[in-house]
Scaffold this active site. Structure first.
Site, PDB file in Angstrom:
ATOM      1  N   SER A 239     -63.313 -41.132  11.050  1.00 30.08           N
ATOM      2  CA  SER A 239     -63.179 -42.106  12.308  1.00 30.08           C
ATOM      3  C   SER A 239     -61.693 -42.611  12.496  1.00 30.08           C
ATOM      4  O   SER A 239     -60.735 -41.532  13.004  1.00 30.08           O
ATOM      5  CB  SER A 239     -63.975 -43.408  11.629  1.00 30.08           C
ATOM      6  N   HIS A 240     -61.217 -43.676  12.036  1.00 31.28           N
ATOM      7  CA  HIS A 240     -59.893 -44.271  12.354  1.00 31.28           C
ATOM      8  C   HIS A 240     -58.906 -43.503  11.519  1.00 31.28           C
ATOM      9  O   HIS A 240     -57.896 -43.973  11.495  1.00 31.28           O
ATOM     10  CB  HIS A 240     -60.022 -45.524  12.517  1.00 31.28           C
TER      11      HIS A 240
ATOM     12  N   ASP B 298     -61.121 -44.569  19.174  1.00 32.14           N
ATOM     13  CA  ASP B 298     -60.847 -44.125  17.891  1.00 32.14           C
ATOM     14  C   ASP B 298     -61.118 -42.710  17.696  1.00 32.14           C
ATOM     15  O   ASP B 298     -61.559 -42.262  18.714  1.00 32.14           O
ATOM     16  CB  ASP B 298     -61.151 -44.953  16.541  1.00 32.14           C
TER      17      ASP B 298
ATOM     18  N   ASP C  56     -63.470 -41.057  16.334  1.00 30.53           N
ATOM     19  CA  ASP C  56     -64.710 -40.579  16.565  1.00 30.53           C
ATOM     20  C   ASP C  56     -65.509 -40.857  17.736  1.00 30.53           C
ATOM     21  O   ASP C  56     -66.562 -40.967  18.070  1.00 30.53           O
ATOM     22  CB  ASP C  56     -65.725 -40.607  15.296  1.00 30.53           C
TER      23      ASP C  56
ATOM     24  N   ASP D  52     -66.141 -44.545  18.297  1.00 28.12           N
ATOM     25  CA  ASP D  52     -67.245 -45.433  18.360  1.00 28.12           C
ATOM     26  C   ASP D  52     -66.352 -46.891  18.497  1.00 28.12           C
ATOM     27  O   ASP D  52     -66.853 -47.861  18.444  1.00 28.12           O
ATOM     28  CB  ASP D  52     -68.086 -45.491  17.178  1.00 28.12           C
ATOM     29  N   ARG D  53     -65.055 -46.865  18.372  1.00 26.50           N
ATOM     30  CA  ARG D  53     -64.341 -48.083  18.448  1.00 26.50           C
ATOM     31  C   ARG D  53     -63.738 -48.440  19.812  1.00 26.50           C
ATOM     32  O   ARG D  53     -63.669 -47.363  20.532  1.00 26.50           O
ATOM     33  CB  ARG D  53     -63.171 -48.029  17.306  1.00 26.50           C
TER      34      ARG D  53
ATOM     35  N   GLU E   2     -65.760 -57.127  14.123  1.00 24.60           N
ATOM     36  CA  GLU E   2     -64.435 -57.505  14.195  1.00 24.60           C
ATOM     37  C   GLU E   2     -63.758 -56.186  14.431  1.00 24.60           C
ATOM     38  O   GLU E   2     -62.565 -56.386  14.707  1.00 24.60           O
ATOM     39  CB  GLU E   2     -63.836 -58.593  13.048  1.00 24.60           C
TER      40      GLU E   2
ATOM     41  N   LYS F 146     -72.020 -47.974  16.846  1.00 23.10           N
ATOM     42  CA  LYS F 146     -71.023 -48.546  17.910  1.00 23.10           C
ATOM     43  C   LYS F 146     -70.557 -47.574  18.914  1.00 23.10           C
ATOM     44  O   LYS F 146     -70.742 -46.402  18.725  1.00 23.10           O
ATOM     45  CB  LYS F 146     -69.986 -49.324  17.207  1.00 23.10           C
TER      46      LYS F 146
ATOM     47  N   ARG G  19     -59.060 -56.690   2.438  1.00 23.48           N
ATOM     48  CA  ARG G  19     -58.961 -57.084   3.898  1.00 23.48           C
ATOM     49  C   ARG G  19     -59.240 -58.663   3.766  1.00 23.48           C
ATOM     50  O   ARG G  19     -59.949 -59.127   2.953  1.00 23.48           O
ATOM     51  CB  ARG G  19     -60.116 -56.807   4.517  1.00 23.48           C
TER      52      ARG G  19
END
Ligand code: VG1
Ligand code: CO
Length: 543
Positions: free
Chosen positions: A113-114, A277, A279, A281-282, A364, A376, A496
């Site tokens: 992903s990211h 991103d 992949d 999805d963001r 978020e 997403k 986080r």
């Protein structure tokens, strides 16, 4: 076809995190490492043999090799057919769409992903079930348990399969179909949104800048935004997927999508800015000189959903992950629909969507989606915004400001402390958790704490319970501070801290976010002794 059994001793670190198994490329390059996890998937998911599997990834370094290995293992496992994206590419939402459309028994998605890619970057693998969504927790736990006892895996010997040409081929007894990674997805988008209205808006001169960050959405965004919808050629930048994402960090936020952010705050900013991103999805949404927080974006989409053909009949309900701001809760209240609060990670939304309880959901962390797939979906969110803009005719900033004056504004930020010593990070969490019950009813720095706990979630559909999903401190005025350790990082621990304050008064809705949240941020640092435990005096990333 010769099936070979390879004896192995198990790897002890194959526990999937928030979204599949993510490790550095070097870890995945160890002999048998990928094979062991793939075998654990095959051993844990009933009914894959004799059925169809979808396979693709975000194109990062090691994607191509991993695809070949998985194809040979799929053939050994007796999979009937594999649908593989051309060049081994499939965005995460497109993979979900393809699983659903062709009624596959599941899919394997290769992505971190990211997280950065390349030989020194990260790699990842996850399994999505027949509903198109990430494997639920009980299944990922079964995979982990299986990986711990693995003694062998099965694979066939063969030459590499050509996945650069679309069309059918055969590997042993298994059929392979190399598919266009974009067309099924773009067809689905056209069925949800008013493409004519968006086309007309572009024809009138509306300008968008979409930053694909050298990752998977480049080909999707070029096809849909530029070719189908008529956005100016060159609207999509960094559009060619690279195995190392051009050396960047393919995370669409204010810190990592710098090129786009600079343009959106310049004198000649386009009407809309967006990024996705690694992949796909963001999503990040920007207006001229304006940033839409992902939590607000979800709330705006929910409030305006009936303007979009695919959602014209209204929403069944909405959901957000626990750390996501409560902006969408305000919308749900007004619409009179249910709003669910789930743990972090998309896998918790699947049951709610399958059961018809929700239509839209989000996180978020720049994630928004709906029941059109079970992931997403970055480009989907961009199209949703375009559709709203085409109908409303207002600017992004106006739409968000009108939203705040109607529903109130949820000031929101997330502070990340990356690559913290893992032991120190767990100590911080343990110590803070021990303190929580004594905080209730107190007012440190004058801020009244009404509740504090370690979030647990009971899935309303299957009754499964997920414990320890983040420490929450809730305040009398609706503010919240939340602490979690990341489940996607690969170096040390990432702490986080999420902070939210609700502001109803229109006169107080134009403050700087960090300033509006300052007293709570300060308290968050003090309560958890963040500088002491992280050995850092400021976060590494603020979103
Ligand atoms: C992060 C985000 C979470 C998201 C997950 C996967 O997880 O916080 O909201 O679902 O990444 O997104 P964590 O455990 O690191 O906080 V993606 O686009 O990386 O698949
Ligand atoms: Co992603």
């Amino acid at each position: 076809m010769m099936i070979k059994s390879v004896s192995v001793s198990p790897f002890d670190d194959q526990k999937p995190g928030t979204s599949g198994l993510r490790k550095s490329v070097v870890v995945f390059q160890q002999p048998h490492y990928l094979e062991c996890f793939v075998q654990a998937i095959f051993n844990s998911v009933p009914g894959l043999a004799g059925n169809t599997l979808v396979l693709g990834g975000d194109g990062r370094y090691h994607n191509a090799e991993a695809i070949q290995t998985i194809l040979r293992m799929a053939a050994a496992h007796g999979i009937k057919k594999v649908l593989v994206g051309q060049y081994g590419l499939l965005s995460t939402p497109a993979a979900s769409a393809v699983i659903r459309k062709y009624q596959a028994a599941g899919g394997i998605i290769l992505s971190a992903s990211h997280n950065p890619g390349g030989p020194d970057g990260d790699f990842g693998i996850k399994f999505n079930s027949a509903n198109g969504g990430p494997a639920v927790e009980s299944l990922t736990e079964a995979m982990y348990a299986n990986s711990q006892q693995l003694t062998e895996y099965q694979i066939i010997e063969s030459e590499p399969v050509d996945i650069n040409e679309q069309g059918p081929s055969q590997l042993g007894e298994m059929q392979i179909e190399v598919i266009d990674p974009v067309s099924d997805y773009s067809e689905l988008m056209a069925s949800l949104f008013d493409f004519d209205a968006i086309r007309q808006m572009f024809r009138k001169g509306f300008r968008i800048r979409f930053d694909a960050m050298h990752a998977i959405t480049g080909p999707y965004a070029r096809e849909i935004l530029e070719r189908e919808l008529g956005a100016e050629a060159g609207s999509v930048i960094n559009a060619v997927p690279k195995t190392d994402f051009g050396g960047g960090h393919p995370d669409p936020n204010l810190a990592h999508a710098k090129e786009l952010v600079t343009e959106m705050y310049s004198a000649h900013a386009p009407d809309m800015g967006a990024a996705s991103d690694g992949d796909g999805d963001r999503n990040m949404i920007l207006g001229q000189h304006f940033f839409v927080t992902p939590s607000d974006s979800l709330a705006v989409l929910a409030a305006n959903a009936t303007l979009v053909p695919g959602y014209a009949s209204g929403l069944a309900g909405v959901a957000r992950s626990m750390p996501t701001s409560q902006a969408v809760d305000q919308v749900a209240k007004e619409l009179g629909i249910a709003c669910y609060e789930t743990p972090t990670g998309w896998k918790f939304f699947g049951n709610l969507m399958d059961g018809g309880h929700i239509t839209l959901c989000g996180e978020e962390s720049f994630g928004t989606g709906s029941d059109h797939v079970r992931e997403k979906d970055g480009l989907w969110a961009v199209l949703f915004w375009l559709n709203i803009l085409a109908v409303e005719g207002d600017s992004i900033k106006q739409i968000v400001q009108q939203h705040w004056s109607r529903f109130g504004r949820n000031y929101y930020t997330r502070h990340d402390y990356e690559a913290v010593d893992a032991e120190r990070a767990s100590e911080l969490m343990l110590r803070l958790e021990g303190k929580l019950e004594y905080l209730i009813g107190t007012a440190p720095n004058g801020l009244h704490i009404t509740a504090a706990d370690n979030f647990a979630y009971t899935d309303p559909v299957d009754g499964s319970i997920s414990h320890k999903q983040g420490l929450r401190i809730l305040f009398a005025d609706g503010a919240r501070i939340i602490y979690r350790l990341s489940g996607t990082g690969t170096q040390g621990a990432t702490l986080r801290i999420y902070v939210e304050v609700y502001e109803q008064a229109a006169s107080k809705q134009e403050q700087d976010t960090q300033q509006a949240l300052a007293p709570y941020i300060q308290l968050a640092l003090e309560l958890a002794q963040v500088p002491t435990y992280t050995a850092m005096n400021k976060p590494t990333v603020i979103t």
